[in-house]
Design an enzyme around this catalytic site. Structure first.
Site, mmCIF file in Angstrom:
data_model
loop_
_atom_site.group_PDB
_atom_site.id
_atom_site.type_symbol
_atom_site.label_atom_id
_atom_site.label_comp_id
_atom_site.label_asym_id
_atom_site.label_seq_id
_atom_site.Cartn_x
_atom_site.Cartn_y
_atom_site.Cartn_z
ATOM 1 N N TRP A 189 1.131 -0.768 0.333
ATOM 2 C CA TRP A 189 -0.067 -0.282 -0.077
ATOM 3 C C TRP A 189 0.924 1.179 0.490
ATOM 4 C CZ3 TRP A 189 -4.950 0.009 -0.567
ATOM 5 C CH2 TRP A 189 -5.825 0.701 -0.621
ATOM 6 N N SER A 197 -0.009 -2.248 5.527
ATOM 7 C CA SER A 197 0.420 -2.192 6.361
ATOM 8 C C SER A 197 0.098 -2.634 7.516
ATOM 9 C CB SER A 197 0.515 -0.713 7.460
ATOM 10 O OG SER A 197 0.696 0.238 6.357
ATOM 11 N N PHE A 198 -1.658 -3.027 7.999
ATOM 12 C CA PHE A 198 -2.152 -4.731 8.875
ATOM 13 C C PHE A 198 -1.288 -5.454 8.868
ATOM 14 C CE2 PHE A 198 -5.184 -6.569 11.567
ATOM 15 C CZ PHE A 198 -5.375 -5.928 12.628
ATOM 16 N N GLU A 199 -1.020 -5.681 7.881
ATOM 17 C CA GLU A 199 -0.491 -6.836 7.514
ATOM 18 C C GLU A 199 1.178 -7.236 7.640
ATOM 19 O OE1 GLU A 199 -4.542 -6.348 5.444
ATOM 20 O OE2 GLU A 199 -1.966 -5.140 5.123
ATOM 21 N N VAL A 203 1.258 5.028 6.419
ATOM 22 C CA VAL A 203 -0.458 5.437 6.059
ATOM 23 C C VAL A 203 -0.162 6.534 6.626
ATOM 24 C CG1 VAL A 203 -2.754 4.878 7.969
ATOM 25 C CG2 VAL A 203 -0.451 2.700 7.994
ATOM 26 N N THR A 260 -11.456 9.276 8.260
ATOM 27 C CA THR A 260 -11.784 8.065 8.538
ATOM 28 C C THR A 260 -11.218 7.705 10.074
ATOM 29 O OG1 THR A 260 -11.445 6.083 7.372
ATOM 30 C CG2 THR A 260 -13.239 7.047 7.384
ATOM 31 N N HIS A 304 -9.541 5.336 10.602
ATOM 32 C CA HIS A 304 -9.318 3.928 10.651
ATOM 33 C C HIS A 304 -7.855 4.161 10.641
ATOM 34 C CE1 HIS A 304 -8.202 0.200 7.830
ATOM 35 N NE2 HIS A 304 -7.391 1.221 7.024
ATOM 36 N N ARG A 333 10.308 11.785 4.378
ATOM 37 C CA ARG A 333 10.715 10.854 4.597
ATOM 38 C C ARG A 333 11.285 9.302 3.681
ATOM 39 N NH1 ARG A 333 7.307 14.289 7.275
ATOM 40 N NH2 ARG A 333 7.641 15.303 9.615
#
Length: 163
Positions: free
Chosen positions: A31, A65-67, A90, A95, A97, A136
């Protein structure tokens, strides 16, 4: 902001241990690839610059990123590296999220560090805007991937000194 006071790519080369005998895993989120692939390249190039061998660097990819936490755990089990670098990005949206993902990854990587025998390096950018991420990921504030690679080398060296 702390990063505005310190460029992520600036460090004293001679204070970084030799990485020629170290093994690394790098888990990269797909992502925001325009950011995460620059982080990956910064980490990989820095490891090589400090003596790591290409065959001792395993790079894997996860959808988001969650994975990253799951990917890092599986990479540990399959390749037995000396450290794993986790790279993702991220960007805050409209939202909540953003908060859930950032919190979940932070807690997951912390848990892996607490329970594991190797260091897991947190290279997740958590920014408010795409421009902050660009800054960054090789932009005006350096590259978080470079910083993550240096941290991995130093943490492996630290771990070895404790044995």
């Amino acid at each position: 902001m702390a990063t505005e006071l310190h460029n992520l790519s600036e460090y004293e080369f001679d204070k970084v241990p030799d990485a020629s005998k170290m093994r690394f895993g790098i888990v990269v989120s797909e992502w925001n690839p325009e950011i995460t692939f620059k982080l990956r390249d910064g980490a990989f190039d820095t490891l090589i610059k400090h003596g790591a061998k290409k065959e001792n660097i395993e790079i894997t990819y996860v959808p988001g990123s969650f994975e990253l936490v799951y990917g890092a755990k599986r990479l540990l089990e399959s390749t037995k590296p000396d450290a794993i670098i986790v790279l993702g990005c991220v960007i805050k949206g409209e939202t909540p999220h953003f908060e859930y993902v950032c919190s979940g990854v932070t807690q997951g990587i912390t848990q892996l560090n607490v329970e594991g025998d190797i260091p897991f390096i947190f290279g997740l950018l958590t920014n408010n805007t795409m421009q902050q991420s660009i800054d960054r990921a090789g932009g005006k504030l350096g590259n978080k991937g470079v910083e993550s690679a240096i941290t991995a080398i130093k943490m492996i060296d630290y771990s070895c000194k404790l044995k």
